[in-house]
Design a protein around this motif. Structure first.
Motif, mmCIF file in Angstrom:
data_model
loop_
_atom_site.group_PDB
_atom_site.id
_atom_site.type_symbol
_atom_site.label_atom_id
_atom_site.label_comp_id
_atom_site.label_asym_id
_atom_site.label_seq_id
_atom_site.Cartn_x
_atom_site.Cartn_y
_atom_site.Cartn_z
ATOM 1 N N PHE A 82 0.746 -1.169 -0.340
ATOM 2 C CA PHE A 82 0.150 0.192 -0.245
ATOM 3 C C PHE A 82 0.986 1.461 0.063
ATOM 4 C CE2 PHE A 82 -2.495 3.114 2.435
ATOM 5 C CZ PHE A 82 -3.265 3.380 1.460
ATOM 6 N N THR A 83 2.157 1.506 0.759
ATOM 7 C CA THR A 83 2.596 2.884 1.088
ATOM 8 C C THR A 83 3.794 2.732 0.153
ATOM 9 O OG1 THR A 83 4.316 1.436 2.649
ATOM 10 C CG2 THR A 83 2.479 2.765 3.264
ATOM 11 N N PHE A 84 3.855 1.664 -1.079
ATOM 12 C CA PHE A 84 5.361 1.779 -2.506
ATOM 13 C C PHE A 84 4.974 0.229 -2.538
ATOM 14 C CE2 PHE A 84 9.901 1.007 -4.081
ATOM 15 C CZ PHE A 84 9.662 2.354 -3.831
ATOM 16 N N LYS A 103 14.678 -15.250 -26.032
ATOM 17 C CA LYS A 103 14.040 -14.041 -25.234
ATOM 18 C C LYS A 103 13.955 -13.697 -24.695
ATOM 19 C CE LYS A 103 9.419 -11.964 -26.998
ATOM 20 N NZ LYS A 103 8.117 -11.441 -27.483
ATOM 21 N N PHE A 104 13.984 -12.555 -23.533
ATOM 22 C CA PHE A 104 13.895 -12.501 -21.876
ATOM 23 C C PHE A 104 12.859 -10.625 -22.478
ATOM 24 C CE2 PHE A 104 15.208 -9.610 -18.712
ATOM 25 C CZ PHE A 104 14.633 -10.821 -17.590
ATOM 26 N N LEU A 105 11.627 -11.161 -21.565
ATOM 27 C CA LEU A 105 10.676 -9.595 -20.975
ATOM 28 C C LEU A 105 11.055 -9.507 -19.442
ATOM 29 C CD1 LEU A 105 7.473 -8.940 -21.760
ATOM 30 C CD2 LEU A 105 8.137 -9.355 -19.935
ATOM 31 N N ARG A 106 10.987 -8.260 -19.199
ATOM 32 C CA ARG A 106 11.335 -7.415 -17.609
ATOM 33 C C ARG A 106 10.127 -6.708 -18.033
ATOM 34 N NH1 ARG A 106 15.505 -4.099 -15.364
ATOM 35 N NH2 ARG A 106 15.126 -4.267 -12.337
ATOM 36 N N LYS A 107 9.259 -6.320 -17.234
ATOM 37 C CA LYS A 107 8.294 -5.326 -17.223
ATOM 38 C C LYS A 107 8.386 -5.184 -15.408
ATOM 39 C CE LYS A 107 3.469 -3.515 -19.046
ATOM 40 N NZ LYS A 107 2.096 -4.262 -19.662
ATOM 41 N N ILE A 108 9.176 -3.977 -15.219
ATOM 42 C CA ILE A 108 8.069 -3.834 -13.959
ATOM 43 C C ILE A 108 8.064 -2.195 -13.204
ATOM 44 C CG2 ILE A 108 10.531 -5.124 -13.348
ATOM 45 C CD1 ILE A 108 12.399 -2.424 -13.353
ATOM 46 N N ASP A 109 7.505 -2.104 -12.328
ATOM 47 C CA ASP A 109 6.835 -1.015 -11.759
ATOM 48 C C ASP A 109 7.596 -0.913 -9.827
ATOM 49 O OD1 ASP A 109 5.795 0.977 -10.404
ATOM 50 O OD2 ASP A 109 3.492 0.884 -11.317
ATOM 51 N N GLU A 110 8.206 -0.821 -9.633
ATOM 52 C CA GLU A 110 9.226 -0.477 -8.008
ATOM 53 C C GLU A 110 8.667 1.164 -7.440
ATOM 54 O OE1 GLU A 110 12.503 -1.918 -8.784
ATOM 55 O OE2 GLU A 110 11.976 -3.787 -9.185
ATOM 56 N N GLY A 111 7.337 1.215 -6.977
ATOM 57 C CA GLY A 111 7.493 2.400 -6.514
ATOM 58 C C GLY A 111 7.087 3.595 -7.044
ATOM 59 N N GLY A 112 6.524 3.183 -8.655
ATOM 60 C CA GLY A 112 6.677 4.251 -9.486
ATOM 61 C C GLY A 112 7.733 4.680 -10.866
#
Length: 266
Positions: A82-84, A103-112
């Motif tokens: 919730f906080t991050f 093939k390699f995929l990296r899709k990240i969202d780490e605190g924006g």
């Protein structure tokens, strides 16, 4: 309080990255996993659960080649999420015979903080073709022979490591490609150890990856990985000794293993 949570979830993301980037060496090949394997890990800081990670394997065809399509997913949960929030996706398409990634995929969202990259490996020409989806940029970089990505490395190790003849202090080296760079990755075998898990006591192989010290890790040798000492060779535990404490990832659930999961009976 939010600063503490941000720091903890940042460390969680680092451990998740190291978790997906395991270790390997070229040895006689065995079949240790199969389509349908699914592993779930609980990432925790003391008694506080920071999040969960899963890895799933499915057989597919990729450009006319039989591959294992391996999907990794990690996210923070509860008050930490919730906080991050952290929401990371990793995928690798691995040749079923050579254990090398196409093939390699990296899709990240780490605190924006977000990234979305797709890398296609030409193992013959030793090239990595990088498509940065977020910034709409492409580039090609020369790779090392037999290069691995963060996900494929663990499965390459499982199929290639000769566990019967491991000696204490033995080191394994692997060429890994991450974020547009070639990285020499090294692991050291520590010992055989029986650990207590939620499933019971399990015999394991204990390893230590050599990581760069700095503001996150206390020293070069601050990560420890336990792998089941059986025909599956699945990771059971990861422990990171960090500047602010100890962070762990423990196997929480599994299904679809190719071989029997051995529990020590007292």
């Amino acid at each position: 309080m939010s600063t503490i949570y941000k720091r903890n979830t940042y460390l969680y993301a680092i451990v998740m990255m190291v978790f997906f980037s395991a270790f390997a060496t070229a040895q006689q090949r065995t079949e240790t996993y199969q389509s349908g394997e699914w592993l779930k890990f609980r990432v925790h800081y003391g008694f506080i659960t920071g999040g969960y990670a899963t890895i799933a394997v499915k057989d597919e065809m990729y450009e006319g080649k039989a591959v294992h399509h391996i999907k990794g997913f990690g996210e923070t949960t509860g008050i930490v999420g919730f906080t991050f929030g952290v929401e990371d996706y990793y995928e690798s398409w691995v040749d079923k015979e050579t254990d090398l990634p196409y093939k390699f995929l990296r899709k990240i969202d780490e605190g924006g903080h977000t990234k979305h990259r797709v890398i296609k490996f030409d193992q013959t020409a030793q090239k990595a073709h990088i498509d940065d989806k977020k910034h709409n940029k492409q580039k090609t970089i020369t790779t090392e022979p037999g290069v691995q990505d963060m996900v494929s490395a663990m499965f390459y190790m499982r199929n290639r490591m000769d566990t019967k003849n491991l000696k204490k202090g033995e080191e394994f080296k692997l060429s890994m490609f991450f974020d547009g760079e070639n990285y020499p990755f090294k692991m050291k075998f520590l010992e055989r150890e029986t650990i207590r898990t939620k499933f019971g006591k399990v015999e394991t192989l204990k390893f230590r990856p050599l990581v760069q010290s700095g503001r996150v890790f206390k020293e070069e040798e601050s990560l420890t990985i336990w792998v089941s000492d059986d025909d599956n060779k699945i990771p059971l535990r990861i422990k990171a000794d960090l500047a602010v404490g100890s962070l762990k990832a423990d196997l929480d659930a599994f299904k679809g293993l190719k071989h029997s999961f051995k529990i020590v009976v007292d």
